[in-house]
Scaffold this motif. Sequence first.
Motif, PDB file in Angstrom:
ATOM      1  N   ARG A  36      12.201 -12.014 112.125  1.00 18.19           N
ATOM      2  CA  ARG A  36      11.504 -12.401 113.341  1.00 18.19           C
ATOM      3  C   ARG A  36      11.736 -13.886 113.607  1.00 18.19           C
ATOM      4  NH1 ARG A  36       5.579 -10.185 113.844  1.00 18.19           N
ATOM      5  NH2 ARG A  36       6.841  -8.285 113.952  1.00 18.19           N
ATOM      6  N   GLU A  37      12.159 -14.221 114.802  1.00 15.30           N
ATOM      7  CA  GLU A  37      12.461 -15.617 115.134  1.00 15.30           C
ATOM      8  C   GLU A  37      11.182 -16.436 115.249  1.00 15.30           C
ATOM      9  OE1 GLU A  37      15.106 -16.280 118.333  1.00 15.30           O
ATOM     10  OE2 GLU A  37      16.532 -14.772 117.688  1.00 15.30           O
ATOM     11  N   PRO A  38      11.255 -17.721 114.939  1.00 18.17           N
ATOM     12  CA  PRO A  38      10.060 -18.565 114.992  1.00 18.17           C
ATOM     13  C   PRO A  38       9.576 -18.760 116.427  1.00 18.17           C
ATOM     14  CG  PRO A  38      12.015 -19.893 114.630  1.00 18.17           C
ATOM     15  CD  PRO A  38      12.448 -18.460 114.513  1.00 18.17           C
ATOM     16  N   ALA A  39       8.285 -18.917 116.549  1.00 21.81           N
ATOM     17  CA  ALA A  39       7.692 -19.143 117.875  1.00 21.81           C
ATOM     18  C   ALA A  39       7.214 -20.595 117.965  1.00 21.81           C
ATOM     19  CB  ALA A  39       6.529 -18.183 118.084  1.00 21.81           C
ATOM     20  N   GLY A  40       6.905 -21.012 119.175  1.00 20.49           N
ATOM     21  CA  GLY A  40       6.295 -22.322 119.348  1.00 20.49           C
ATOM     22  C   GLY A  40       7.244 -23.471 119.567  1.00 20.49           C
ATOM     23  N   VAL A  41       8.529 -23.217 119.687  1.00 18.84           N
ATOM     24  CA  VAL A  41       9.494 -24.286 119.942  1.00 18.84           C
ATOM     25  C   VAL A  41       9.900 -24.239 121.414  1.00 18.84           C
ATOM     26  CG1 VAL A  41      11.741 -25.246 119.361  1.00 18.84           C
ATOM     27  CG2 VAL A  41      10.336 -24.216 117.569  1.00 18.84           C
ATOM     28  N   ALA A  42       9.671 -25.324 122.127  1.00  8.94           N
ATOM     29  CA  ALA A  42       9.980 -25.372 123.559  1.00  8.94           C
ATOM     30  C   ALA A  42      11.485 -25.360 123.777  1.00  8.94           C
ATOM     31  CB  ALA A  42       9.374 -26.625 124.175  1.00  8.94           C
ATOM     32  N   ALA A 114      15.283 -25.789 114.590  1.00  6.45           N
ATOM     33  CA  ALA A 114      14.259 -26.584 115.268  1.00  6.45           C
ATOM     34  C   ALA A 114      12.897 -26.360 114.633  1.00  6.45           C
ATOM     35  CB  ALA A 114      14.223 -26.222 116.755  1.00  6.45           C
ATOM     36  N   ALA A 115      12.597 -25.125 114.270  1.00  6.34           N
ATOM     37  CA  ALA A 115      11.324 -24.830 113.604  1.00  6.34           C
ATOM     38  C   ALA A 115      11.239 -25.559 112.262  1.00  6.34           C
ATOM     39  CB  ALA A 115      11.161 -23.329 113.423  1.00  6.34           C
ATOM     40  N   ASP A 116      12.364 -25.630 111.546  1.00  6.84           N
ATOM     41  CA  ASP A 116      12.389 -26.366 110.282  1.00  6.84           C
ATOM     42  C   ASP A 116      12.081 -27.845 110.511  1.00  6.84           C
ATOM     43  OD1 ASP A 116      13.117 -24.008 109.059  1.00  6.84           O
ATOM     44  OD2 ASP A 116      15.246 -24.531 108.875  1.00  6.84           O
ATOM     45  N   ALA A 117      12.715 -28.430 111.528  1.00  6.62           N
ATOM     46  CA  ALA A 117      12.503 -29.846 111.819  1.00  6.62           C
ATOM     47  C   ALA A 117      11.077 -30.105 112.299  1.00  6.62           C
ATOM     48  CB  ALA A 117      13.506 -30.320 112.868  1.00  6.62           C
ATOM     49  N   LEU A 118      10.527 -29.172 113.053  1.00 10.34           N
ATOM     50  CA  LEU A 118       9.140 -29.288 113.503  1.00 10.34           C
ATOM     51  C   LEU A 118       8.204 -29.355 112.309  1.00 10.34           C
ATOM     52  CD1 LEU A 118       7.223 -29.255 115.999  1.00 10.34           C
ATOM     53  CD2 LEU A 118       7.142 -26.762 115.751  1.00 10.34           C
ATOM     54  N   ALA A 119       8.479 -28.534 111.305  1.00  8.13           N
ATOM     55  CA  ALA A 119       7.662 -28.536 110.087  1.00  8.13           C
ATOM     56  C   ALA A 119       7.801 -29.842 109.317  1.00  8.13           C
ATOM     57  CB  ALA A 119       8.056 -27.358 109.195  1.00  8.13           C
ATOM     58  N   LEU A 120       8.908 -30.560 109.540  1.00  3.56           N
ATOM     59  CA  LEU A 120       9.130 -31.853 108.880  1.00  3.56           C
ATOM     60  C   LEU A 120       8.470 -33.000 109.639  1.00  3.56           C
ATOM     61  CD1 LEU A 120      12.910 -31.441 107.946  1.00  3.56           C
ATOM     62  CD2 LEU A 120      10.973 -31.431 106.351  1.00  3.56           C
ATOM     63  N   GLY A 121       7.884 -32.683 110.807  1.00  2.00           N
ATOM     64  CA  GLY A 121       7.167 -33.709 111.558  1.00  2.00           C
ATOM     65  C   GLY A 121       7.888 -34.263 112.765  1.00  2.00           C
ATOM     66  N   TRP A 122       9.041 -33.717 113.118  1.00  2.00           N
ATOM     67  CA  TRP A 122       9.804 -34.198 114.260  1.00  2.00           C
ATOM     68  C   TRP A 122       9.320 -33.546 115.554  1.00  2.00           C
ATOM     69  CZ3 TRP A 122      13.558 -37.952 114.182  1.00  2.00           C
ATOM     70  CH2 TRP A 122      14.044 -38.331 112.932  1.00  2.00           C
TER      71      TRP A 122
END
Length: 199
Positions: A36-42, A114-122
Motif C-alpha cells: 500500500r502506497e504511503p498517504a499524506g504527501v502532497a 518522499a514519505a521517508d524524507a517526511l519522516a526524517l523531518g523534511w
Amino acid sequence: MTAHWLRQMGWQADVLDPATAPDLAPSKPSNPEWIREPAGVAQMSAPEMWTAMQGDPGIAVIDCSSSIAFRKAHIAGAWYCARACLADGLKALPSHVSTLIFTANEAALARFAAADALALGWQVQVLEGGNTSWRSAGLPMEKGAHRQLSPPNDVWYSPYEVEPERQESAMREYIDWEIGLASRLAREPGVHFQVLRAE
C-alpha cells in the motif's frame, strides 16, 4: 540462460514453455498492507513545479531513479539520491534548501521516498506522474552524473554503461573476469560447477 547456469552449479532448473504450459494467474499478495502506497504527501503537477522552482531557491528536486537512468536523463538541476541512502545523502544538500520535491522514472518510487524524507523531518512534495510528466510537458532536462547525494552503486554497470572514457578498460576487465571464472570456481569448495555438454 539462468537455468543453464543453475544446472551447471548443481541445481535442478527447468524452463517453462509458454506454448504448452497452462495459463498461470498471478497470485494475490498474502499481505496487501506491504504494497500500500504511503498517504499524506502532497503532489504537484509539472507546470506547478516548474513555476515553484523559478521563485524559490530553497527548493531541491530529488530524483530517486536508478543512477544509470539519472545519468541518461533527469530534470535540469535535480539531485540524485538512492532511496536507501536518503538519511545520509540529504545531509549533503546546501544549507539553504528547505523543501524537497521528489521524482523518479517510476512515480510510486518517488512517493515512497518522499514519505521517508517526511519522516526524517523534511518538508516534501512529489512530482505528480514523475519524470514522465515533466518530459511530456516539454520542460528542461539534462544528462550526466551531476549532483549525486549517494554513490552510484545501486545497480551493476555493464561495460557499455560506464563513462565513455572508461568503456575500453571496463570491457577488458569483464573479459578477464569471464576467462578466469572457471578456474576460480574450481578452487571454490562451496560451489560444485560442471560445464554441461551440448546434447
